[in-house]
Design a protein around this motif. Structure first.
Motif, short mmCIF file in Angstrom:
data_model
loop_
_atom_site.label_atom_id
_atom_site.label_comp_id
_atom_site.label_asym_id
_atom_site.label_seq_id
_atom_site.Cartn_x
_atom_site.Cartn_y
_atom_site.Cartn_z
N ALA A 7 0.83 -1.20 0.00
CA ALA A 7 0.00 0.00 0.00
C ALA A 7 0.86 1.25 0.00
CB ALA A 7 -0.91 0.01 1.22
N GLY A 8 0.55 2.17 -0.91
CA GLY A 8 1.17 3.49 -0.88
C GLY A 8 0.14 4.46 -0.32
N TYR A 9 0.61 5.42 0.49
CA TYR A 9 -0.36 6.28 1.16
C TYR A 9 0.16 7.69 1.33
CZ TYR A 9 -4.27 7.44 4.15
OH TYR A 9 -5.41 7.99 4.63
N LEU A 51 3.63 6.14 -5.76
CA LEU A 51 5.04 5.72 -5.83
C LEU A 51 5.25 4.26 -5.42
CD1 LEU A 51 6.80 8.91 -4.40
CD2 LEU A 51 6.61 8.19 -6.79
N ILE A 52 4.24 3.65 -4.79
CA ILE A 52 4.37 2.25 -4.40
C ILE A 52 4.37 1.35 -5.64
CG2 ILE A 52 1.88 1.78 -4.15
CD1 ILE A 52 4.56 0.56 -1.68
N THR A 68 2.14 10.98 -4.71
CA THR A 68 2.99 10.37 -3.68
C THR A 68 2.52 8.95 -3.39
OG1 THR A 68 3.30 12.55 -2.73
CG2 THR A 68 3.93 10.69 -1.36
#
Lengths: 446, 474
Positions: free
Chosen positions: B72-74, B94-95, B91
């Motif tokens: 997970a990207g957060y 980016l994951i 942002t």
């Protein structure tokens, strides 16, 4: 996003806005924090979180009536409207002669830099941070055949601007950084799963324990309890390893904080000057330790931080106070205000001369507690009771691991019977303690 | 158009969500969602017989998440300008690492939600109404017994609005009220001090306290406080245990509930991992987690991922039936979300969590259970507890406890702690009474630093053997 000077200007203008709305006094704090956090499991980065958040806190006083605000909506129109509503809400609060801002003082104590900000940390790119978390995972998973899983390995950091202004002409700002790395392996011996965890934190990258050491200690904590037995119920000396020891100090801090003393919700009411602890019980709260996580130039209401002796050779010398409870108890603030409550700067037990191993070696029969679960809420009675695990000590050695037992006593009895303190104090938290031994406690098992 | 959630440039609208979700998935990913939150709380606190403090909290912001595989990207933003939100979406993206994935086209539309609670109350009550309830509680607690030396009371009225937009096209809105009145009474009897805390409320409004009066809450806190001041030190060692109805449900929450959250099971770190269909408890044990119960703290019309709350069977007659699932873990385990994805605020990722966890009534009676106990601890309510997920070891602090000897309640016990192992204790259940009910509504559950309101419940239950950690070695 506000920078330091714009944030201070906004805080000052918000103070003025509250005064225009009818407040007699006002304090506004703003915190702007750039945060990074990542998690790795096995060879995958499983979480990547990066954000900058702003929040504003205010306290208004209307003729001794207090109301507080916390908001993440920093638009001027919104803050002004909230402050106006706050002044109205204050009308429903009782007038309190002790409520109000701290007296105006002569500014910050000595101007000695506290070393709270790391340029290196603030400028660090994401890649090496991700690599750290991945390396922790590689290390813990290759260290022991029983470890092939984990709750994740983590690296996090933050770079924060803190500003505070009030209507007694206080205005202050500082920048700080913090970083932490931790991991939590899971081991399985075929019949039982066990989790252990270990972490390190600091204001500078160089003050963190190295990745290899963090992994090693986490692995040790995870596997050392395999084969644990439930001990018999007994009264024996109990050694608290340093992390567990700092948990005991956290409860002592809460019981000694002005709000609980003033409310009668503490075993330590009316006991200043009394010998409660043994001669090795020396504790103080220090807001000015170089580079420590608990250090800051001023507290949450703009009072310069300092050093407060709390226990001196077992004698209770001071409670931990903010301006309100200091006035109420006819004492002086100790600079422990958060702006809404009371919290430690760095509250710690003074270290002794021997190592933890020497402490164990000097214990013919007893229990070493390496972790506890549960939490106390009974500050009035001062009862301490926790689930625990660790080792049974026989002949000065760790004889075998033990779990599923509780340890119990009262805080006053524990303080009175601390008979040895180790030298392993590390300032990795706002509450820190070296390992120590209590001469006798109840261990409940079979 | 999303009413009530204004950005600096006007209103957040569905087309803005489309653009942000497209940006979030620009580097690839399986799913993206946006969580918008506006939470407005008003609170008052009473101390020393007077209103000591009033407070307002406003939380407002947006969290954007991208899921790719198990990752997970957060990113979140409390600045609601499109520029800031677009930065958060980028942002979060980016994951993911797909090259030239291109902007994905997403179009969200409103999905209807069956609300569990009043969706219309947009405002708090007048301040005088809250203050009046606290004063009534203070007077009632002090009148109960002259040994009551201090009363602390607080009330918090919380209104949370959420909007959740997902790359599967969902756009849902929920308006969640939550009110809590808590009273702590401190008593002094000679040199002995005692403390009692009782809180109640729920997903309701200040009207709740017309039937559940502040006096009834205060008197209960005062009674427990005096009992604790009179209590004798708890004995240490193994004995029988009777778990009280209602508040005893904390035992289920800690001893079993956390171990059935799907993240721990998908990762294989829980002792319940891979054991669906197996016997994990005495056949007298059935446990539900139900997000649909009216007024309960843990109830949600939709969870924080936009999935409706539901009645989940966790354990049925001792057999493990299911886990509590959020979206990420459900999809990795090839099942559906159970509406258990919850988060403390827009600043954090959702986790699989409990809602209202309880055991239904059984066939025995409370009186029979007491009468059949030779020597045991009657834990009427717990102050809190904690569990270790992998092995299942737990600890509970007893808030109100009594010694039972030869079938009779004989003496109140001071600050007993019980320690045990979750799966083991569930095999030790030997009787379940017919008095099942939900506890007072004041419980908050912590996991990974996130706190969410929950409900617990239970009938009176007999457990054959447990370790009590007192200070009195008998």
């Amino acid at each position: 996003m506000l920078d330091e000077s714009a944030a201070l200007e906004f805080a000052n203008s918000s103070v003025k806005s509250a005064l225009r709305s009818g407040a007699t006094q006002c304090e506004v704090g703003i915190s702007i924090s750039k945060r990074f956090a990542c998690e790795a499991r096995a060879a995958t980065v499983t979480k990547l979180e990066q954000s900058t958040g702003e929040s504003l806190h205010a306290r208004v006083f209307v003729d001794g009536r207090k109301a507080t605000l916390s908001t993440t909506d920093l638009r001027k129109s919104s803050v002004d409207a909230l402050l106006k509503g706050l002044v109205e809400a204050a009308q429903f609060v009782a007038r309190d002669q002790f409520a109000g801002l701290p007296e105006a003082h002569d500014g910050l104590r000595d101007g000695v830099p506290l070393n709270l900000f790391s340029d290196e940390l603030a400028a660090r790119k994401a890649e090496p941070k991700l690599e750290e978390a991945l390396e922790l995972e590689r290390r813990v998973r290759s260290a022991d055949a029983r470890i092939h899983n984990s709750n994740g390995s983590h690296f996090s950091d933050a770079s924060t601007i803190t500003v505070l202004a009030n209507s007694n002409d206080f205005a202050g700002a500082y920048r700080s950084t913090r970083a932490a790395r931790s991991c939590s392996p899971v081991a399985d011996d075929g019949s039982t799963k066990r989790t252990g965890s270990y972490g390190t934190a600091g204001r500078h990258l160089s003050s963190l324990e190295p990745v290899a050491d963090v992994a090693k200690k986490a692995v040790q904590r995870t596997v050392e309890l395999f084969g644990a037995k439930k001990p018999h119920t007994m009264r024996v000396p109990v050694i608290f390893e340093r992390d567990v020891a700092s948990g005991v100090l956290a409860d002592i801090f809460t019981a000694l904080s002005g709000s609980n003393i003033s409310n009668g919700n503490s075993w330590a009411v009316d006991r200043i000057g009394e010998r409660i602890g043994s001669s090795v019980a020396n504790m103080c709260d220090d807001g000015r330790l170089d580079g420590a996580l608990g250090s800051s130039p001023f507290d949450g209401e703009g009072v310069p931080t300092g050093r407060t002796v709390v226990f001196e050779n077992g004698v209770l010398r001071s409670y931990l106070l903010d301006t309100y409870y200091a006035r109420k108890l006819s004492m002086k603030t100790t600079g422990n205000s958060t702006g809404g409550g009371i919290a430690p700067n760095t509250f710690y037990l003074a270290p002794g001369a021997c190592s933890l191993e020497e402490l164990i070696a000097s214990t013919p029969r007893g229990v070493l507690v390496t972790d506890t679960i549960g939490f106390a809420t009974e500050y009035a009675t001062g009862t301490y009771s926790r689930g625990a695990h660790g080792f049974y000590i026989e002949g000065g050695e760790r004889a075998y691991p033990i779990d599923e037992f509780t340890i119990a006593s009262t805080f006053a009895e524990m303080l009175a019977s601390i008979d040895a303190v180790a030298s392993d104090l590390v300032f990795d938290s706002s509450i820190a303690s070296p390992s120590f031994r209590v001469a006798e406690m109840t261990v409940s098992g079979n | 158009m999303i009413s009530g959630f204004e950005s600096a440039n006007g209103m957040l609208d569905s087309r803005l969500f489309d653009r942000l979700l497209g940006l979030a998935l620009a580097r690839g990913g399986d799913y993206a969602d946006i969580f918008c939150e506006r939470r407005h709380s008003s609170s008052f606190r009473l101390q020393d017989g007077r209103i000591h403090e009033g407070g307002v909290t406003l939380t407002r912001g947006v969290g954007i998440r991208v899921l790719v595989g198990e990752s997970a990207g957060y990113a979140y933003s409390d600045d609601l300008s499109e520029t800031a939100l677009a930065h958060a979406a980028e942002t979060a993206s980016l994951i993911a690492h797909e090259v030239n994935s291109g902007i994905r086209s997403v179009r969200v539309s409103n999905r209807s939600v069956s609300p569990l609670y009043d969706q219309s109350r947009a405002e708090h009550a007048p301040a005088s109404a809250y203050v009046d309830l606290l004063s009534r509680a203070d007077i009632a607690a002090r009148r109960f017994d002259p040994r009551i030396v201090a009363v602390n009371a607080s009330i918090t009225d919380d209104l949370q609005d959420v909007w959740i937009a997902g790359s599967d096209g969902r756009l849902v809105q929920d308006h969640r009220p939550l009110i809590t009145l808590g009273v702590q009474a401190i008593s002094k009897d000679g040199n002995e001090r005692g403390s009692g805390y009782v809180g109640d409320g729920g997903r309701s409004s200040i009207d709740f306290f017309q039937t559940r009066t502040p006096e009834s809450i205060a008197v209960e806190a005062a009674r427990i406080s005096v009992v604790n001041a009179e209590a004798i030190p708890a004995p240490a060692g193994e004995m029988e245990m009777i778990v009280g109805c209602g508040g005893g449900g904390v035992l289920l929450h800690e001893a079993v509930g956390h171990g059935l959250e799907s993240d721990f099971n998908r990762q294989g770190v829980s002792l319940y991992s891979g054991r669906i269909g197996e016997r994990v408890a005495s056949e007298l044990v059935t446990i539900y987690d139900d997000g649909n119960l009216p007024d309960e703290r843990g109830s949600l019309s939709v969870d924080d991922e936009g999935t409706a709350g539901q009645h989940n069977i966790l354990v049925e007659n001792g057999i493990l039936r299911g886990y509590m699932q959020d979206r990420l873990n459900a999809s990795l385990m090839g099942v559906s979300s159970t509406g258990s994805g919850r988060r403390q605020s827009f600043r954090v990722l959702p986790q699989p969590r409990m809602s209202n966890t309880y055991m239904p009534s059984g066939q025995s009676s409370h009186d029979e259970i007491i009468a059949g106990t030779k020597r045991g601890l009657y834990a009427k309510s717990f102050a809190g507890g904690q569990v270790e997920i992998s092995k299942g070891d737990f600890v509970f602090m007893v808030a109100e406890g009594y010694l039972v000897e030869d079938g009779k309640i004989t003496a109140p016990l001071k600050n007993a702690t019980i320690v045990g192992n979750g799966p083991h204790v569930m095999t030790q259940v030997t009787a379940v009474a017919g008095d099942g009910r939900l506890a007072n509504r004041h419980y908050t559950c912590g996991k990974g630093g996130q706190y969410v309101p929950v409900g617990v419940g239970m009938p009176t239950v007999k457990i054959a053997s447990i370790t009590v950690g007192g200070s009195n070695v008998g």
